[in-house]
Design an enzyme around this catalytic site. Structure first.
Site, mmCIF file in Angstrom:
data_model
loop_
_atom_site.group_PDB
_atom_site.id
_atom_site.type_symbol
_atom_site.label_atom_id
_atom_site.label_comp_id
_atom_site.label_asym_id
_atom_site.label_seq_id
_atom_site.Cartn_x
_atom_site.Cartn_y
_atom_site.Cartn_z
ATOM 1 C CB ALA A 66 3.991 5.000 1.202
ATOM 2 N N GLY A 109 7.227 3.391 5.296
ATOM 3 C CA GLY A 109 6.205 4.104 6.063
ATOM 4 C C GLY A 109 5.476 3.199 7.052
ATOM 5 C CD GLU A 112 9.175 6.747 7.739
ATOM 6 O OE1 GLU A 112 8.440 6.510 6.762
ATOM 7 O OE2 GLU A 112 9.988 7.684 7.763
ATOM 8 C CD GLU A 132 11.672 4.595 3.454
ATOM 9 O OE1 GLU A 132 12.670 3.899 3.787
ATOM 10 O OE2 GLU A 132 10.703 4.778 4.197
HETATM 11 N N1 DAK Z 1 3.366 -0.436 -2.638
HETATM 12 C C1 DAK Z 1 2.591 -0.983 -3.594
HETATM 13 N N2 DAK Z 1 2.487 -2.320 -3.807
HETATM 14 C C2 DAK Z 1 3.215 -3.119 -3.016
HETATM 15 C C3 DAK Z 1 4.056 -2.614 -1.998
HETATM 16 C C4 DAK Z 1 4.122 -1.190 -1.819
HETATM 17 N N3 DAK Z 1 4.874 -0.609 -0.864
HETATM 18 N N4 DAK Z 1 4.657 -3.655 -1.397
HETATM 19 C C5 DAK Z 1 4.199 -4.762 -2.002
HETATM 20 N N5 DAK Z 1 3.328 -4.450 -2.977
HETATM 21 C C6 DAK Z 1 2.604 -5.346 -3.883
HETATM 22 C C7 DAK Z 1 3.500 -5.832 -5.030
HETATM 23 O O1 DAK Z 1 3.563 -4.886 -6.061
HETATM 24 C C8 DAK Z 1 2.764 -7.101 -5.441
HETATM 25 O O2 DAK Z 1 1.649 -6.736 -6.207
HETATM 26 P P1 DAK Z 1 1.167 -7.660 -7.462
HETATM 27 O O3 DAK Z 1 2.338 -7.761 -8.351
HETATM 28 O O4 DAK Z 1 0.781 -8.978 -6.815
HETATM 29 O O5 DAK Z 1 0.005 -6.913 -8.024
HETATM 30 C C9 DAK Z 1 2.257 -7.632 -4.115
HETATM 31 O O6 DAK Z 1 2.259 -6.538 -3.212
HETATM 32 C C10 DAK Z 1 3.154 -8.717 -3.576
HETATM 33 O O7 DAK Z 1 4.496 -8.211 -3.550
HETATM 34 P P2 DAK Z 1 5.729 -9.013 -4.158
HETATM 35 O O8 DAK Z 1 5.317 -9.821 -5.351
HETATM 36 O O9 DAK Z 1 6.830 -8.025 -4.345
HETATM 37 O O10 DAK Z 1 6.040 -10.023 -2.958
HETATM 38 P P3 DAK Z 1 7.444 -10.549 -2.424
HETATM 39 O O11 DAK Z 1 7.097 -11.557 -1.362
HETATM 40 O O12 DAK Z 1 8.343 -10.946 -3.531
HETATM 41 O O13 DAK Z 1 8.132 -9.278 -1.704
HETATM 42 C C11 DAK Z 1 8.189 -7.268 -0.309
HETATM 43 C C12 DAK Z 1 7.512 -8.641 -0.599
HETATM 44 C C13 DAK Z 1 7.371 -6.570 0.791
HETATM 45 C C14 DAK Z 1 9.623 -7.504 0.178
HETATM 46 C C15 DAK Z 1 8.220 -6.451 -1.628
HETATM 47 O O14 DAK Z 1 6.896 -6.375 -2.150
HETATM 48 C C16 DAK Z 1 8.707 -5.041 -1.435
HETATM 49 O O15 DAK Z 1 9.920 -4.826 -1.424
HETATM 50 N N6 DAK Z 1 7.791 -4.073 -1.365
HETATM 51 C C17 DAK Z 1 8.111 -2.658 -1.372
HETATM 52 C C18 DAK Z 1 8.673 -2.245 -0.025
HETATM 53 C C19 DAK Z 1 9.057 -0.781 -0.031
HETATM 54 O O16 DAK Z 1 9.898 -0.323 -0.818
HETATM 55 N N7 DAK Z 1 8.454 0.005 0.903
HETATM 56 C C20 DAK Z 1 8.771 1.407 1.039
HETATM 57 C C21 DAK Z 1 7.785 2.218 0.221
HETATM 58 S S1 DAK Z 1 8.213 3.967 0.285
HETATM 59 C C22 DAK Z 1 5.411 10.513 3.003
HETATM 60 C C23 DAK Z 1 6.265 10.032 3.964
HETATM 61 C C24 DAK Z 1 6.670 8.724 3.893
HETATM 62 C C25 DAK Z 1 6.271 7.898 2.871
HETATM 63 C C26 DAK Z 1 5.394 8.387 1.934
HETATM 64 C C27 DAK Z 1 4.975 9.691 1.995
HETATM 65 N N8 DAK Z 1 5.017 11.910 3.034
HETATM 66 C C28 DAK Z 1 5.641 12.783 3.984
HETATM 67 C C29 DAK Z 1 4.018 12.401 2.174
HETATM 68 C C30 DAK Z 1 6.708 6.513 2.840
HETATM 69 C C31 DAK Z 1 7.283 5.971 1.776
HETATM 70 C C32 DAK Z 1 7.466 4.517 1.696
HETATM 71 O O17 DAK Z 1 7.078 3.763 2.546
#
Ligand code: DAK
Length: 258
Positions: A66, A109, A112, A132
Site C-alpha cells: 500500500a 498489500g 496480499e 508491515e
Molecule cells: N509506498 C509509497 N512509496 C513507496 C513504496 C510504498 N509502499 N514503496 C516504494 N516507494 C517509493 C519510495 O518512497 C521511493 O520514492 P522516491 O523517494 O523516489 O520519491 C521510490 O518508491 C523508490 O523506492 P526506494 O528508493 O526505497 O527504492 P529501493 O530500491 O531502495 O527499495 C523497496 C525498494 C520496495 C524495497 C522499498 O521502497 C520499500 O521497502 N518499500 C516499502 C515496502 C513496504 O513497506 N510495503 C508495505 C506497505 S504497508 C489495509 C490493508 C492492508 C494494507 C493497507 C490497508 N486496509 C485493511 C485498509 C497494506 C499495507 C501495506 O502494504
C-alpha cells in the site's frame, strides 16, 4: 475500455490484462489504483468474450505494498473507509479466474493482492514479503490468514514477525506460486495459461473457481455438500453434454457457456 490514470488495460484474445502503472513508486497501491483495478476487473468479468484475467506490474515491481504516503497520518476510522478491503473482496468475488503475473517486489498489500488471485506466475527475480512489522503494524488484507494457510505457521511467522523475504524459487517450494519463468517469459506464460483456461467450458470454470475458494472458507462437510450440488447442477448445461459427447466422438468440444 476506459482510460485510467494508474493502470493500463488491454484485451489479448479471451484474456483481460491489467497492468499497474505507477513505476516511480514501485506500483504502490493507492486509492485511485485500487478503485481503477476494481472497475477494470468488474468490466472484464461482465464481458462474455473474456474468459480469464491477468494482473501484472513491471519487471522491477508487481507492487511494493500500500502507498505509505496515504496511510502515515490516518486514523483507524480513515483506514476503515479505505478502498483496500472492497478491492480485495471484489477480486474474491470476480467469477472468472484471475492470474497474478509477478516480477520484482511483491510486498505487503501487493503480496496480499497476489494471494487473493487464483494462480500466481512469477519471474525468477520476484521477491515476496510482508514488511508491515517494520512500519509498526501488521498485515491487514489477508496475509496472517491466507499466507499461513498456504505456507504453514512457522514460515508465515518468520515473514510477518521478522520481515523475512522469500525468493521465487522458495515461494515455489512453499506452494505459494504455480510456476517460475525467466524474466523475459513470465508474462507470456501467464497470458498463455489464462488463454488456456479461457478456452475451457466457462460455466464449469466459474463453478470450479468458486468451489476451490470455498475450501478455505467453509467447514469441510459444508464444502463437500456444496461441491456435490454444483457438480449435479452442471448436468443441466449444454456444455456438459457437449464436453462428454466430444470426448466419446474423439473431437474437440465447442463451448457455448450455457
Ligand atoms: N509506498 C509509497 N512509496 C513507496 C513504496 C510504498 N509502499 N514503496 C516504494 N516507494 C517509493 C519510495 O518512497 C521511493 O520514492 P522516491 O523517494 O523516489 O520519491 C521510490 O518508491 C523508490 O523506492 P526506494 O528508493 O526505497 O527504492 P529501493 O530500491 O531502495 O527499495 C523497496 C525498494 C520496495 C524495497 C522499498 O521502497 C520499500 O521497502 N518499500 C516499502 C515496502 C513496504 O513497506 N510495503 C508495505 C506497505 S504497508 C489495509 C490493508 C492492508 C494494507 C493497507 C490497508 N486496509 C485493511 C485498509 C497494506 C499495507 C501495506 O502494504
Amino acid at each position: 475500455m476506459k482510460e485510467y490514470q494508474t493502470i493500463l488495460t488491454e484485451r489479448k484474445g479471451k484474456v483481460g490484462l491489467v497492468t499497474f502503472n505507477r513505476p516511480k513508486s514501485f506500483n504502490a497501491l493507492n486509492p485511485v489504483l485500487l478503485t481503477e483495478l476494481m472497475d477494470a476487473l468488474a468490466e472484464f468479468d461482465s464481458q462474455v468474450e473474456i474468459g480469464a484475467m491477468v494482473i501484472t506490474g513491471n519487471e522491477k515491481a508487481f507492487a511494493a505494498g500500500a502507498d505509505i504516503t496515504n496511510m502515515v497520518d490516518a486514523s483507524p476510522e480513515e483506514m476503515r473507509q479505505s478502498p483496500f478491503i472492497p478491492a480485495f473482496d471484489l477480486i474474491r468475488n470476480i467469477k472468472k479466474p484471475v492470474i497474478a503475473a509477478v516480477s520484482g517486489y511483491c510486498l505487503g498489500g501487493g503480496h496480499e493482492l497476489a494471494m487473493s488471485c487464483d494462480l500466481i506466475i512469477a519471474s525468477e527475480s520476484a521477491v515476496f514479503g510482508q514488511p508491515e512489522i517494520t512500519l509498526g503494524v501488521i498485515p491487514g488484507a489477508g496475509a496472517t490468514q491466507r499466507l499461513t494457510h498456504t505456507v504453514g505457521k512457522i514460515i508465515a511467522m518468520e515473514m510477518i514477525l521478522n520481515n523475512r523475504t522469500i525468493s521465487a524459487m522458495e515461494a515455489l517450494s512453499f506452494n505459494l506460486i504455480n510456476h517460475v519463468y525467466p524474466i523475459e517469459d513470465y508474462l507470456t506464460k501467464a497470458l498463455t495459461l489464462a488463454q488456456e483456461i479461457a478456452d475451457r467450458a466457462p460455466l464449469a470454470v466459474k463453478a470450479a473457481k468458486e468451489m476451490v475458494n470455498q475450501s478455505h472458507e467453509v467447514h469441510l462437510t459444508a464444502g463437500l455438500k456444496e461441491e456435490r450440488n454444483t457438480f449435479y447442477n452442471l448436468f443441466s448445461t449444454q456444455d456438459q453434454k457437449e464436453g462428454m459427447k466430444a470426448f466419446l466422438e474423439k473431437r474437440t468440444p465447442t463451448w457455448k457457456g450455457s
